[in-house]
Write a protein that holds these residues in place. Structure first.
Motif, PDB file in Angstrom:
ATOM      1  N   GLU A   9       4.006  25.898   8.364  1.00  0.00           N
ATOM      2  CA  GLU A   9       4.052  24.393   9.089  1.00  0.00           C
ATOM      3  C   GLU A   9       3.098  24.060   9.935  1.00  0.00           C
ATOM      4  N   PRO A  33      -1.808  17.433  -4.667  1.00  0.00           N
ATOM      5  CA  PRO A  33      -1.018  17.786  -3.433  1.00  0.00           C
ATOM      6  C   PRO A  33      -1.890  18.088  -2.269  1.00  0.00           C
ATOM      7  N   GLN A  78       3.662  10.738   5.381  1.00  0.00           N
ATOM      8  CA  GLN A  78       4.990  10.505   4.701  1.00  0.00           C
ATOM      9  C   GLN A  78       5.003  10.160   3.294  1.00  0.00           C
ATOM     10  N   VAL A 102       2.750  11.930   1.305  1.00  0.00           N
ATOM     11  CA  VAL A 102       2.328  12.856   0.748  1.00  0.00           C
ATOM     12  C   VAL A 102       3.074  13.968   0.773  1.00  0.00           C
ATOM     13  N   PHE A 103       3.934  14.019   1.718  1.00  0.00           N
ATOM     14  CA  PHE A 103       4.982  15.030   1.895  1.00  0.00           C
ATOM     15  C   PHE A 103       6.416  14.975   2.583  1.00  0.00           C
ATOM     16  N   ARG A 120       7.024  13.840   5.508  1.00  0.00           N
ATOM     17  CA  ARG A 120       7.288  13.987   6.869  1.00  0.00           C
ATOM     18  C   ARG A 120       6.113  13.256   7.726  1.00  0.00           C
ATOM     19  N   PRO A 140       0.946  23.538   2.737  1.00  0.00           N
ATOM     20  CA  PRO A 140       1.032  22.063   2.526  1.00  0.00           C
ATOM     21  C   PRO A 140       0.209  21.052   3.301  1.00  0.00           C
ATOM     22  N   VAL A 141      -0.277  20.284   2.492  1.00  0.00           N
ATOM     23  CA  VAL A 141      -0.972  18.938   3.102  1.00  0.00           C
ATOM     24  C   VAL A 141      -2.544  19.341   3.562  1.00  0.00           C
TER      25      VAL A 141
END
Lengths: 191, 763
Positions: free
Chosen positions: B336, B406, B621, B623-624, B626, B747-748
């Motif tokens: 995260e 991604p 938002q 891309v993943f 949030r 991620p991201v």
């Protein structure tokens, strides 16, 4: 007539981060051989009970006593005090008898493995201070934990710092009047 | 006598207890051969013992470097330096450096080499790289290095060859922060003004061991002027030791703490409403997202008392905008990570600390200043005109910056380092067959050491250019020795921060061994491969003059002072005093100043989709899913496991300095910090051997029992446990932290995790 200089140093252990820039600069400036040191910073800790911890920092070097016990014990006069209050060793006269090493209650002296002479911090007297510069450790310290200067000059940084700081003399009870003093860690609970 | 042994006994935090090994020559004596009493010359340059690149000056006596110290004219450091910088001289004269180009003659990794000329080495590399291009295409070669001014030479070489696969080390360090800042501000070029701050909250940021001298001085200034430092760290670092408060947070829960702080800022109306209204987008989404993140909730997640969280939030708000939640560095505890960095950035914006003294600020490079004034008033670093690069036939293996991938938001200029060994081993998305590692040591600095070694062994070609026989160099086919930073001239380096500035690296002494500067190596190698047009300079003067737009006076200033600046005082766009100073120097900027005395148009003309500061990011938002940070609990250690974390010491840099004589002597090895409760369960004492195992590696480590770490966590300093016998001092000393860490890509942002669950047992 200008008064005689009397060099001293203040080590503020609150500002010291134990980064060893000072001890490394001392090694470089004074060509101190590996495995011996004129100056070290000891990091003591963490101490206490989790999570109430403290870490103390200590400068370990010659403290330049006004009544230096290493000087009178020297049989050859190699150990001496300059007119501006700096204790030095003349390596030409040193016979390596180690009396001065035994006499020093601050464990600040050692035999230099290359010269065979007693060795210790000189405040960089010859190479820097006599040329109007600060000792290598003072000039390199990133946090300004070291303040150096003439204690006989009431306007010098060191005199001003000594007026405003709660500095203590190491092993004061011995009455040797050291000129390197420490501001103790206030996280030790006294502030 | 102050013995080394007594020093070590007391220095639990820094040194390890190792008896003195007399395996190295007396470098100090050797280096300082000249008499200091003789005529000394001072050469201005900048450091390379870490990435902070502090301005330095080196004293030279009789042709030998005798003392490296800080540049006394550089205000932010004022002539000071750290131990690593001062030790540069012991590295320079170290006989364990690579002294000549080498070509492998034995099995890969066996350590058998043939000394060759540069010509022979270049011929070999050119032939092999040509072979890879013909057989697999140029994209089958990957190129990696540390970030820095040297990077452009490697990248130019790679692009000229035709490969898109270039990367630096950022994804094993601060890339999450970079991506977080870019998403929010449209640029990652922001700094924090510690020196004028009144309240600093560090989330694992360890100022006094991950030393950047100017920042160390800034934080110490803050403390000296009565400011407060709060250290939030599972381990009692030297920063924690100097902080007013140490809060031993449960690793991996920093996001919960930050969300709770943001909750209190908003719940109690403590945030800067004017700032939020004027300059930001998405406040309502942030407000809605933090409703349930109460301090009471965060206490359960983090182990930090709700009352402390409430208090810290209120204390910060009371001194806002001179309050900083540090957006940090290399502390990736969970997947995260992007959420954590974003939440921290949002917290700072709630405090309204942007573009004010004591807060955060945009870096003011020449481009920024010229853009602001609307015409070129400050010289920027210019480049050479080169032919266009060939268009790569395939996209990057790591997907960084590739639309629709991604990892689209990860900057292609940084890349994702850990993707390269994966492509070598899995041959997905296509195989990497050759690797050029320039002053880069993935075997120790990338996670999952054993997997990286496996990958290095599978390559058709591994070229390493370095100063030491690193753990990666030991597996190479060709090793090119580079001159150390004290032996080479270089071009200008953009060192802008609060003001535009360039530093200049200058040769202090002639090369001690048969080594060359990178700008020379890449030019010569490229010429060998018919790519010389991409390196159109002739010598260092040519490079410097071109960079300064032909302005001889700037080159002269750089040589004399070690840096070029433009007499500017730091500009904060929302501080009327500094704006007034700026306008006095550049009257053309007068029209930008508003009635408050601010130049705040810039803040509503950012390179984000809304042109404002994006608290809620539509890009994230999309891309993943949030756009604002939300909390998802992550469990890294399983039941019965300890959480293994790592960190920096002020005496070493990543995988770079452990063999440097003076630094090695100060800290030859690391140990595994464990809490007395943990130790008593295992029945171990300090210096007992413990076997530490994770899903990817196992090693024996020396225990260091201390109250300075949480009972559920173990810690070690990174960069030890070296595998290259060529690093004679550092070889096999201490724990290799990356041996324990599984390869991952968060991620991201593309960063790798730096933590793992481990099991411990007494050996």
């Amino acid at each position: 007539m200008a008064t005689q200089k009397r060099y001293g140093m203040l080590y503020d252990s609150n500002k010291c981060i134990g980064c060893q820039a000072c001890s490394t600069a001392c090694r470089a400036e004074n060509k101190v051989p590996d495995k011996v040191s004129r100056l070290q910073v000891w990091i003591e800790g963490p101490k206490g009970k989790y999570p109430d911890l403290i870490t103390d920092f200590h400068r370990k070097s010659c403290v330049m006593c006004d009544s230096a016990p290493c000087v009178p014990v020297c049989p050859t006069g190699a150990s001496y005090t300059t007119s501006d209050g700096v204790t030095l060793v003349n390596e030409k006269f040193c016979v390596g008898c180690k009396y001065c090493i035994a006499a020093c209650p601050y464990q600040a002296r050692f035999l230099n493995p290359e010269t065979g002479a007693a060795d210790k911090c000189t405040f960089c007297h010859e190479t820097r201070v006599s040329r109007g510069q600060k000792p290598a450790c003072v000039s390199i310290c990133p946090t300004g934990a070291l303040i150096f200067g003439d204690m006989n000059d009431s306007k010098s940084d060191i005199s001003l710092a000594l007026k405003s700081q709660r500095a203590v003399k190491p092993k004061e009870h011995l009455g040797l009047k050291p000129k390197v003093v420490t501001v103790p860690n206030w996280r030790g609970g006294d502030a | 006598m102050i013995t080394r042994r007594s020093f070590l006994k007391l220095s639990g935090a820094v040194a390890a207890s190792l008896s003195v090994a007399s395996m190295f020559p007396d470098i100090a004596t050797w280096a300082a051969g000249g008499k200091v009493e003789g005529k000394a010359d001072f050469v201005r340059s900048f450091c390379e013992m870490c990435t902070s690149r502090c301005p330095i000056q080196a004293k030279v006596v009789d042709g030998k470097a005798v003392l490296v110290s800080g540049n006394p004219d550089w205000g932010a450091t004022g002539g000071t330096l750290c131990a690593r910088g001062v030790s540069g001289q012991s590295q320079l004269y170290d006989p364990q450096r690579i002294q000549k180009p080498l070509i492998r003659v034995g099995e890969r990794g066996e350590g058998k080499w043939k000394e060759v000329s540069y010509e022979e080495a270049y011929d070999y590399i050119a032939k092999q790289m040509q072979g890879i291009k013909e057989k697999y295409g140029p994209e089958a070669m990957a190129f990696g290095c540390r970030k820095g001014p040297h990077m452009s030479y490697l990248y130019t070489f790679a692009k000229a060859y035709g490969s898109p696969n270039t990367h630096n080390h950022e994804s094993t360090c601060p890339l999450a922060r970079t991506v977080g800042l870019e998403v929010t501000f449209g640029t990652a070029g922001l700094g924090l003004d510690y020196g004028n701050c009144k309240y600093i909250v560090s989330l694992g940021r360890n100022y006094f061991e991950g030393i950047n001298v100017a920042q160390v001085r800034g934080v110490m200034n803050c403390i000296n002027k009565g400011g407060k430092l709060v250290s939030i760290d599972p381990r009692y670092s030297l920063t924690s030791a100097k902080a007013h408060e140490w809060l031993p947070i449960k690793p991996g829960t920093d996001l919960a703490l930050v969300l709770a702080l943001n909750h209190v800022f908003i719940r109690d109306g403590l945030y800067d409403k004017d700032f939020i209204t004027k300059y930001t987008e998405g406040f309502e989404a942030v407000k809605a997202s933090v409703t349930s993140y109460t301090p009471a909730w965060a206490e359960k997640e983090t182990g930090i008392k709700a009352a402390d969280i409430e208090r810290i939030a209120k204390e910060m708000a009371a001194v806002k905008p001179k309050a900083i939640l540090d957006w940090g560095w290399r502390t990736t505890f969970t997947p995260e990570e992007f959420e954590l960095r974003r939440a921290i950035i949002i917290g700072n914006m709630l405090l309204g600390n942007l573009e004010v003294p004591g807060g955060s600020f945009f870096s003011k490079g020449p481009g920024f200043i010229n853009g602001l004034v609307g015409k070129p008033v400050v010289q920027g670093i210019a480049g050479f005109k080169t032919p266009p690069f060939p268009k790569p036939a395939k996209p990057r293996v790591d997907g960084a910056g590739v639309k629709g991938h991604p990892m689209e938001l990860a900057p292609a200029g940084d890349g994702i380092a850990q993707a390269v060994p994966e492509s070598i081993l899995t041959e997905k998305p296509y195989p990497i067959k050759g690797y050029f590692a320039y002053r880069y040591n993935p075997v120790v600095t990338m996670p999952q050491t054993n997997r990286v070694i496996e990958a290095m062994k599978k390559l058709d070609l591994l070229v390493v250019c370095d100063i030491y026989m690193s753990d990666t160099a030991m597996f190479a086919d060709v090793v090119l020795p580079e001159s150390t930073y004290l032996e080479r001239d270089e071009g200008f380096n953009d060192y802008s921060g609060g003001v535009p500035a360039f530093t200049l690296r200058q040769q202090v002494v002639k090369p001690v061994y048969n080594t060359r500067a990178h700008w020379q190596i890449f030019k010569e190698l490229s010429e060998k491969m018919g790519l010389g047009a991409y390196f159109p300079y002739t010598n260092i003067d040519d490079i410097r003059l071109t960079q300064m737009g032909g302005k001889q006076d700037l080159v002269k200033m750089g040589k004399e002072k070690g840096f070029v600046n433009f007499g500017m005082k730091p500009l904060f766009l929302r501080d009327k005093n500094s704006v007034a100073e700026f306008v006095k120097q550049f009257p053309d900027a007068q029209s930008l100043v508003n009635e408050q005395g601010y130049i705040d148009k810039y803040l509503t003309n950012l390179k984000t989709p809304s042109k404002k500061i994006e608290l809620m990011s539509q890009v994230a938002q999309n891309v993943f899913g949030r756009g604002v940070p939300v909390y998802r609990p992550i469990q890294i250690a399983e039941s019965g496991q300890q959480l293994f974390i790592q960190g920096k010491t002020g005496l070493h840099t990543n995988g770079h300095t452990h063999n440097v004589p003076w630094l090695h002597e100060l800290m030859p090895e690391n140990r595994l910090w464990m809490h007395p409760e943990t130790a008593s369960k295992l029945g171990v004492k300090t210096d007992d051997l413990v076997e530490m195992a994770s899903t990817v590696g196992k090693q024996q480590v020396k225990a260091y029992i201390t109250e300075g770490v949480r009972p559920d966590t173990v810690f070690c300093y990174m960069g030890f446990g070296r595998v290259s016998p060529g690093l004679k001092r550092a070889y096999k000393k201490g724990v290799n932290s990356n041996l324990m860490i599984p390869t991952s890509t968060v991620p991201v942002c593309g960063i790798t995790l730096q933590t793992a669950g481990v099991t411990l047992k007494k050996v």
